[in-house]
Design a protein around this motif. Structure first.
Motif, PDB file in Angstrom:
ATOM      1  N   THR A   1       0.902  -1.057  -0.039  1.00 39.56           N
ATOM      2  CA  THR A   1      -0.026   0.028  -0.083  1.00 39.56           C
ATOM      3  C   THR A   1       1.007   1.226   0.149  1.00 39.56           C
ATOM      4  O   THR A   1       1.734   1.507   0.877  1.00 39.56           O
ATOM      5  CB  THR A   1      -0.974   0.078   1.142  1.00 39.56           C
ATOM      6  N   GLU A   2       0.524   1.922  -1.048  1.00 39.25           N
ATOM      7  CA  GLU A   2       1.637   3.422  -1.094  1.00 39.25           C
ATOM      8  C   GLU A   2       0.928   4.346  -0.154  1.00 39.25           C
ATOM      9  O   GLU A   2      -0.148   4.395   0.347  1.00 39.25           O
ATOM     10  CB  GLU A   2       1.554   3.985  -2.416  1.00 39.25           C
ATOM     11  N   LEU A   3       1.754   5.105   0.576  1.00 38.15           N
ATOM     12  CA  LEU A   3       1.689   6.077   1.676  1.00 38.15           C
ATOM     13  C   LEU A   3       0.336   6.840   1.447  1.00 38.15           C
ATOM     14  O   LEU A   3      -0.273   7.211   2.206  1.00 38.15           O
ATOM     15  CB  LEU A   3       2.761   6.838   1.862  1.00 38.15           C
ATOM     16  N   GLU A   4       0.391   7.342   0.055  1.00 39.98           N
ATOM     17  CA  GLU A   4      -0.838   8.258  -0.411  1.00 39.98           C
ATOM     18  C   GLU A   4      -2.065   7.579  -0.062  1.00 39.98           C
ATOM     19  O   GLU A   4      -3.154   8.119  -0.267  1.00 39.98           O
ATOM     20  CB  GLU A   4      -0.592   9.043  -1.554  1.00 39.98           C
ATOM     21  N   ASP A   5      -2.225   6.249  -0.297  1.00 38.94           N
ATOM     22  CA  ASP A   5      -3.350   5.518  -0.196  1.00 38.94           C
ATOM     23  C   ASP A   5      -3.745   4.638   1.007  1.00 38.94           C
ATOM     24  O   ASP A   5      -4.412   3.879   1.117  1.00 38.94           O
ATOM     25  CB  ASP A   5      -3.274   4.290  -1.142  1.00 38.94           C
ATOM     26  N   SER A   6      -2.693   5.047   1.936  1.00 42.61           N
ATOM     27  CA  SER A   6      -2.779   4.284   3.572  1.00 42.61           C
ATOM     28  C   SER A   6      -3.902   4.858   4.428  1.00 42.61           C
ATOM     29  O   SER A   6      -3.458   5.522   5.355  1.00 42.61           O
ATOM     30  CB  SER A   6      -1.475   4.242   4.007  1.00 42.61           C
ATOM     31  N   TRP A   7      -4.912   5.094   3.760  1.00 40.66           N
ATOM     32  CA  TRP A   7      -6.070   5.697   4.791  1.00 40.66           C
ATOM     33  C   TRP A   7      -6.939   4.418   5.005  1.00 40.66           C
ATOM     34  O   TRP A   7      -6.737   3.217   5.132  1.00 40.66           O
ATOM     35  CB  TRP A   7      -6.865   6.477   3.905  1.00 40.66           C
ATOM     36  N   ILE A   8      -8.194   4.882   5.526  1.00 42.56           N
ATOM     37  CA  ILE A   8      -9.268   3.836   6.191  1.00 42.56           C
ATOM     38  C   ILE A   8     -10.636   3.939   5.231  1.00 42.56           C
ATOM     39  O   ILE A   8     -10.801   5.052   4.645  1.00 42.56           O
ATOM     40  CB  ILE A   8      -9.539   4.016   7.471  1.00 42.56           C
ATOM     41  N   THR A   9     -11.156   2.953   5.156  1.00 43.03           N
ATOM     42  CA  THR A   9     -12.548   3.045   4.284  1.00 43.03           C
ATOM     43  C   THR A   9     -13.383   2.150   5.595  1.00 43.03           C
ATOM     44  O   THR A   9     -13.340   0.976   5.708  1.00 43.03           O
ATOM     45  CB  THR A   9     -12.344   1.751   3.339  1.00 43.03           C
ATOM     46  N   GLN A  10     -14.295   2.999   5.894  1.00 46.71           N
ATOM     47  CA  GLN A  10     -15.175   2.296   7.131  1.00 46.71           C
ATOM     48  C   GLN A  10     -16.357   1.193   6.533  1.00 46.71           C
ATOM     49  O   GLN A  10     -16.380   0.163   7.087  1.00 46.71           O
ATOM     50  CB  GLN A  10     -16.184   3.318   7.533  1.00 46.71           C
ATOM     51  N   ARG A  11     -16.584   1.312   5.121  1.00 46.75           N
ATOM     52  CA  ARG A  11     -17.457   0.212   4.425  1.00 46.75           C
ATOM     53  C   ARG A  11     -16.585  -0.555   3.434  1.00 46.75           C
ATOM     54  O   ARG A  11     -16.689  -0.090   2.184  1.00 46.75           O
ATOM     55  CB  ARG A  11     -18.626   1.026   4.052  1.00 46.75           C
ATOM     56  N   TYR A  12     -15.697  -1.179   3.916  1.00 45.32           N
ATOM     57  CA  TYR A  12     -14.792  -2.138   3.002  1.00 45.32           C
ATOM     58  C   TYR A  12     -15.300  -3.398   2.590  1.00 45.32           C
ATOM     59  O   TYR A  12     -15.157  -4.278   3.463  1.00 45.32           O
ATOM     60  CB  TYR A  12     -13.346  -1.980   3.517  1.00 45.32           C
ATOM     61  N   ARG A  13     -15.987  -3.590   1.703  1.00 39.83           N
ATOM     62  CA  ARG A  13     -16.559  -5.054   1.246  1.00 39.83           C
ATOM     63  C   ARG A  13     -15.526  -5.928   1.165  1.00 39.83           C
ATOM     64  O   ARG A  13     -14.528  -5.989   0.671  1.00 39.83           O
ATOM     65  CB  ARG A  13     -17.304  -4.747  -0.020  1.00 39.83           C
ATOM     66  N   THR A  14     -15.835  -7.511   1.482  1.00 43.36           N
ATOM     67  CA  THR A  14     -15.050  -8.398   1.574  1.00 43.36           C
ATOM     68  C   THR A  14     -14.592  -8.735   0.071  1.00 43.36           C
ATOM     69  O   THR A  14     -13.732  -9.231  -0.291  1.00 43.36           O
ATOM     70  CB  THR A  14     -15.712  -9.476   2.277  1.00 43.36           C
ATOM     71  N   ASP A  15     -15.571  -8.640  -0.710  1.00 42.42           N
ATOM     72  CA  ASP A  15     -15.456  -8.900  -2.220  1.00 42.42           C
ATOM     73  C   ASP A  15     -14.675  -7.956  -3.097  1.00 42.42           C
ATOM     74  O   ASP A  15     -14.739  -8.142  -4.284  1.00 42.42           O
ATOM     75  CB  ASP A  15     -16.660  -9.538  -2.896  1.00 42.42           C
ATOM     76  N   GLU A  16     -14.391  -6.935  -2.569  1.00 44.80           N
ATOM     77  CA  GLU A  16     -13.545  -5.719  -3.293  1.00 44.80           C
ATOM     78  C   GLU A  16     -12.212  -6.145  -3.231  1.00 44.80           C
ATOM     79  O   GLU A  16     -11.404  -5.590  -4.044  1.00 44.80           O
ATOM     80  CB  GLU A  16     -13.756  -4.821  -2.350  1.00 44.80           C
ATOM     81  N   VAL A  17     -11.707  -6.921  -2.265  1.00 49.48           N
ATOM     82  CA  VAL A  17     -10.369  -7.436  -2.311  1.00 49.48           C
ATOM     83  C   VAL A  17      -9.994  -8.421  -3.502  1.00 49.48           C
ATOM     84  O   VAL A  17     -10.456  -9.709  -3.426  1.00 49.48           O
ATOM     85  CB  VAL A  17      -9.975  -8.110  -0.956  1.00 49.48           C
TER      86      VAL A  17
END
Length: 338
Positions: free
Chosen positions: A316-332
């Motif tokens: 994960t690049e530093l500029e992308d290292s935030w959070i996603t409260q609704r992070y779906r299992t099937d997004e990965v």
């Protein structure tokens, strides 16, 4: 050898674990516990995590007998979860990665549970029942994704138990669900409650409304006694868990699966494991589950998922290292499985 440290803090537990090639080296954890009748607010939970996270980090390194130089990658929970606690842990993980000069990895919380369950139980390709305070999903792996076959359409099963515990002021220590499970062992009669399965999905909020309207009106002292000693114990559990077993079995039939893996905090419940085990036995299938060390939110599960991701080339690049409260299992994209 690859060593990954994992930071977890998506809800009321803060944990930091270290994994070395499938071996759990350390996994300390703290839990934010509120008084009976109260839930945990995001801001208060984040304050708790900030107060203890460096102590937990020190414990994790000391228990593993490692120094920062021995770590190859820093993993943290990107989501889903409560915003303020997630941000608190993400900031610390990002700071640690920069101070130590290590690559960073944002991990999906659910994927962490699944990969930890697979590691500990050695399940090969199971149908997964993921049950916790914030999530309820039936999952199976297919074509580089963990596909969601069914889920709750309102609140999670753990949230249903937690909210009911608050209504009747059951202690939150060590957890509301655990205390409900112990109370359930005293029950012997069945009270019918709403049973809502809609295809592959389930609904739990109506059960809470039904209980409040039917049993909490009128003579409060009598009805509270009734709820504590007769209704909650087996009946709420039996109804909720029956719904979960039904949709899990349906997913197994669809996938031709002969393995079930239960993960998430509610997965520690021995009655749920027993009911799922009966279904599996009737189908000639195998049940896999873990105990509270690994099914309850912990840092090692984030480290294990991070270990899998890191070895498959993800960072994960530093500029992308935030959070996603609704992070779906099937997004990965599951790059580490065939």
């Amino acid at each position: 050898m690859t060593v990954v440290i994992g930071f977890e803090g998506s809800a009321n537990k803060i944990g930091i674990g270290i994994i070395r090639d499938g071996e759990v080296l350390s996994n300390p954890r703290r839990t934010y516990i509120t008084p009976p009748g109260q839930g945990f607010m995001p801001s208060d939970t984040a304050r708790h995590h900030r107060a203890v996270i460096l102590t937990v980090l020190k414990e994790a390194l000391e228990q593993a007998g490692l120094k920062p130089a021995d770590i190859d990658c820093v993993a943290y929970t990107k989501g889903p979860g409560m915003g303020a606690p997630l941000v608190t842990v993400a900031l610390v993980a990002r700071t640690v990665a920069q101070l130590w000069g290590k690559p960073l990895l944002g991990v999906n919380h659910c994927i962490g549970h699944i990969e930890m369950g697979r590691l500990i139980t050695k399940a090969n390709n199971p149908t997964v029942l993921y049950v916790s305070g914030g999530n309820t999903q039936v999952i199976a792996y297919s074509e580089r994704r963990y596909r969601i076959f069914g889920e709750t359409i309102d609140i999670a099963v753990g949230n249903c138990l937690d909210r009911f515990a608050r209504v009747i002021k059951i202690s939150n220590d060590p957890s509301p669900g655990y205390n409900i499970e112990q109370m359930a062992k005293r029950g012997s009669q069945y009270v019918e409650l709403p049973y809502t399965v809609k295809g592959m999905d389930v609904s739990f909020s109506g059960i809470l409304s039904y209980i409040e309207v039917t049993f909490l009106h009128g003579n409060h002292s009598y009805n509270n006694w009734l709820i504590n000693y007769w209704l909650t114990p087996p009946f709420l559990q039996e109804t909720l868990f029956s719904m979960l077993v039904e949709i899990t079995e349906r997913a197994m039939a669809h996938c031709g699966s002969q393995e079930v893996l239960i993960v998430g905090g509610v997965g520690c419940n021995l009655r749920l494991q027993e009911m799922m085990g009966v279904m599996c036995k009737e189908r000639g299938a195998k049940l896999f589950a873990t105990d509270e060390r690994f099914c309850i939110d912990n840092g090692a599960m984030i480290a294990q998922a991070g270990w899998e991701m890191f070895r498959s080339g993800q960072v994960t690049e530093l500029e992308d290292s935030w959070i996603t409260q609704r992070y779906r299992t099937d997004e990965v994209e599951v790059t580490w499985r065939d």
